[in-house]
Design a protein around this motif. Structure first.
Motif, short mmCIF file in Angstrom:
data_model
loop_
_atom_site.label_atom_id
_atom_site.label_comp_id
_atom_site.label_asym_id
_atom_site.label_seq_id
_atom_site.Cartn_x
_atom_site.Cartn_y
_atom_site.Cartn_z
N THR A 220 0.65 -1.32 0.08
CA THR A 220 -0.20 -0.06 0.05
C THR A 220 0.78 1.26 0.03
OG1 THR A 220 -0.09 0.07 2.56
CG2 THR A 220 -1.40 -1.05 0.95
N ARG A 221 0.74 2.43 0.35
CA ARG A 221 1.03 3.23 -0.63
C ARG A 221 1.12 3.79 1.01
NH1 ARG A 221 0.55 2.92 -5.13
NH2 ARG A 221 0.53 4.10 -6.71
N GLN A 222 0.72 3.59 1.91
CA GLN A 222 0.87 3.69 3.54
C GLN A 222 1.93 3.01 3.93
OE1 GLN A 222 -2.28 2.65 2.19
NE2 GLN A 222 -3.28 4.00 3.54
N ASP A 223 2.38 1.97 3.05
CA ASP A 223 3.83 1.09 3.58
C ASP A 223 4.58 2.05 3.11
OD1 ASP A 223 2.31 -1.55 3.88
OD2 ASP A 223 2.32 -2.41 2.57
N GLN A 225 4.97 5.28 2.72
CA GLN A 225 5.05 5.57 3.78
C GLN A 225 6.23 6.16 5.32
OE1 GLN A 225 3.67 9.22 3.04
NE2 GLN A 225 5.47 10.30 3.48
N ALA A 226 6.10 4.55 5.12
CA ALA A 226 6.02 4.17 6.71
C ALA A 226 8.02 3.77 6.61
CB ALA A 226 5.60 2.81 7.70
N ARG A 551 3.14 -2.40 8.26
CA ARG A 551 1.40 -2.18 9.51
C ARG A 551 0.86 -3.20 9.50
NH1 ARG A 551 1.81 1.84 12.54
NH2 ARG A 551 0.20 1.00 13.29
#
Length: 555
Positions: A220-223, A225-226, A551
């Protein structure tokens, strides 16, 4: 008569066996005796009273489980007769009062560290080579092969001589059985007796570290970013002088995303940073040649950094455990907690993580929070983590490993109650979500998994310059840029695995010193490690464990 069991808290309903107990043995504790009804190995728990099905079981003064079978007084607690259970908790607004330990003898003491322009002080001086995406891992490996040996950063010991002995046996026509039973030279072969710094082109640089990983695209884009936040934490870290970053070009984890995360952590970032994008540069040869030139230029700048005196208030210490046993919560972890309180009293910073291993002690940590907002954030992150675990068909109750259970930690709450002792007794000043940067001195809680490598990786990204890592079973875990001090909960482990253990607190179990004395001894060791006077085992072995946390659920 010497006590062979321990009652940790006056309200506890179990003893901890300090030695192996057999049926009919008498358990001695503070003048009282109890007849043991079955074999109880050291580190396991003995019922102080009769338990009926559903009865609560307490350790460390908190609920750690409930009986799922009747347990007689003197019986052993196991996974067959006990199930995980914890109390609910709330934000009651209580005002926590803390009395700091006396630190007069350390008040004016310093450590020798690397002072950075943002005011932070490192305990080491590394250059990083970082891929933004897993596609660059091969190029990272090529650079590592080109740099490490010739710059003098190769491992000091190798087992190549054993390979050569085995080759000679094969060439001589020996059988499989003869090879398996061959009497090899069991020692590791050294490159020589010279101090490794004398072999280095850049003696003031402790090493070039390569942070290979499997992220940066897909997911994911969240991955992404993290991951960029985590890498930014390492690039801006006070133990790092600068970095070379390799980007493919088309991945989710874009260079601009990394630059934004760097600015979040240090708006005035001024370390040498070289970013190379393979799809723009073209051939591998051009990419590697340019990366080598820039890395050498950066190493020349990094080599100009030298250690200088810094107050102990500049220490940032990560608190970690792995391969825990039934003694961890009564020797190593409380000793680390004592050292944590000393560091906080001196104005320093400590980081307690592994949220699945804070399950059952939430009320205490909420009560210790400096304000309702801090306590509320802790509760929110704990509840979200627990809910995600349930949605994945798991739960905090599944955290203990087979090794934990074998050595006495049979429920997650039991494990958590002991693990939380690493945080000492000081107030909780901030609660951070992965991979946020620590900015407040004092005790910080950082949301990470219980997985020790993922958690250690995260603590260092958040700013830990030294990590205290307790273990009862033995684990070689280290980190690429921060020294990980391995602390044994029992003397048997320290004697069995002396090559990975730095400090033994089994002395507490053996009755040779108190928790306070062990904690003070740990602080002295931290100062020596932070000053570069002591090389910990994980650094000596090149144990550069680095696992970013995606996450999803990881216990």
């Amino acid at each position: 008569m010497r006590q062979n069991v321990l009652k940790i808290h006056p309200d506890d309903s179990v003893f901890v066996a300090l030695t192996d107990l057999e049926p009919g043995d008498q358990a001695f504790w503070e003048g009282s005796t109890l007849t043991v009804t079955e074999a109880v190995p050291a580190k396991h728990k003995v019922a102080i009273r009769n338990f009926a099905v559903g009865d609560p079981i307490t350790m460390y003064g908190v609920l750690v489980g409930k009986a799922k079978q009747a347990i007689p007084m003197g019986g052993r607690l196991t996974t067959f007769n006990v199930q995980h259970a914890t109390n609910s908790y709330d934000l009651d607004g209580s005002s926590y009062q803390w009395t700091p330990p006396a630190v007069d003898c350390w008040q004016n003491q310093t450590f020798m560290g690397y002072q950075r322009s943002d005011g932070r002080v490192g305990t080491a001086n590394y250059w990083l080579v970082v891929p933004l995406v897993f596609c660059e891992n091969r190029n990272i490996q090529v650079l590592e092969e080109a740099l490490i040996n010739d710059l003098g950063y190769a491992r000091r010991h190798t087992y190549q001589h054993q390979t050569q002995e085995l080759m000679q046996l094969v060439q001589a026509g020996r059988t499989v059985e003869e090879v398996l039973q061959a009497d090899l030279d069991q020692s590791a072969q050294s490159f020589g007796n010279l101090d490794r710094k004398t072999l280095r082109l850049f003696p003031n640089v402790d090493g070039v570290k390569f942070l290979a990983h499997e992220g940066g695209c897909g997911g994911t884009r969240q991955d992404a970013q993290a991951l960029c936040g985590l890498l930014a934490g390492y690039i801006t870290h006070p133990n790092v002088a600068g970095a070379t970053v390799l980007s493919l070009g088309c991945q989710n984890a874009q260079v601009s995303m990394l630059q934004d995360e760097i600015r979040k952590r240090n708006p005035n970032f001024d370390k040498p940073l070289f970013v190379l994008e393979q799809q723009t540069i073209g051939t591998e040869e051009s990419l590697i040649s340019q990366a080598l030139r820039q890395t050498f230029a950066g190493l020349m700048q990094a080599n100009a950094c030298v250690r200088q005196p810094a107050p102990l208030s500049k220490l940032t210490i990560g608190l970690e455990c792995g391969g825990s046993d039934g003694f961890s919560g009564i020797s190593a972890n409380p000793a680390v907690g004592q050292a944590s309180d000393l560091i906080v009293a001196l104005g320093g910073t400590v980081i307690l993580s592994e949220f699945p291993e804070l399950c059952g002690v939430e009320q205490e940590l909420c009560d210790r929070s400096v304000d309702a907002e801090t306590a509320s954030r802790f509760r929110e992150l704990m509840n979200t983590y627990a809910q995600r675990a349930k949605e994945a068909g798991s739960g905090f109750d599944m955290n203990p490993s087979p090794g934990n259970i074998r050595d006495g930690l049979i429920t997650d709450a039991m494990k958590s109650a002991g693990a939380s002792k690493k945080g000492g007794s000081s107030p909780v000043v901030a609660v951070l979500d992965y991979p946020e940067l620590v900015t407040k001195p004092g005790l910080n809680l950082l949301c990470t998994p219980g997985n020790d490598v993922e958690s250690t990786t995260a603590e260092v990204a958040s700013g830990a310059t030294v990590v205290l890592f307790t273990t009862g079973l033995g684990t070689p875990t280290g980190n690429p840029i921060a020294p990980v001090v391995k602390i044994s909960s029992n003397t048997a482990l320290a004697n069995r695995m002396p090559d990975i253990i730095d400090v033994n607190t089994g002395t507490v179990i053996d009755g040779e010193e108190t928790i306070q004395q062990a904690g003070e001894r740990l602080l002295e060791q931290i100062i020596r490690v932070a000053s570069g006077e002591v090389e910990v085992a994980a650094v000596r072995h090149g144990q550069d464990d680095f696992i970013p946390w995606k996450r999803g659920v990881s216990l």
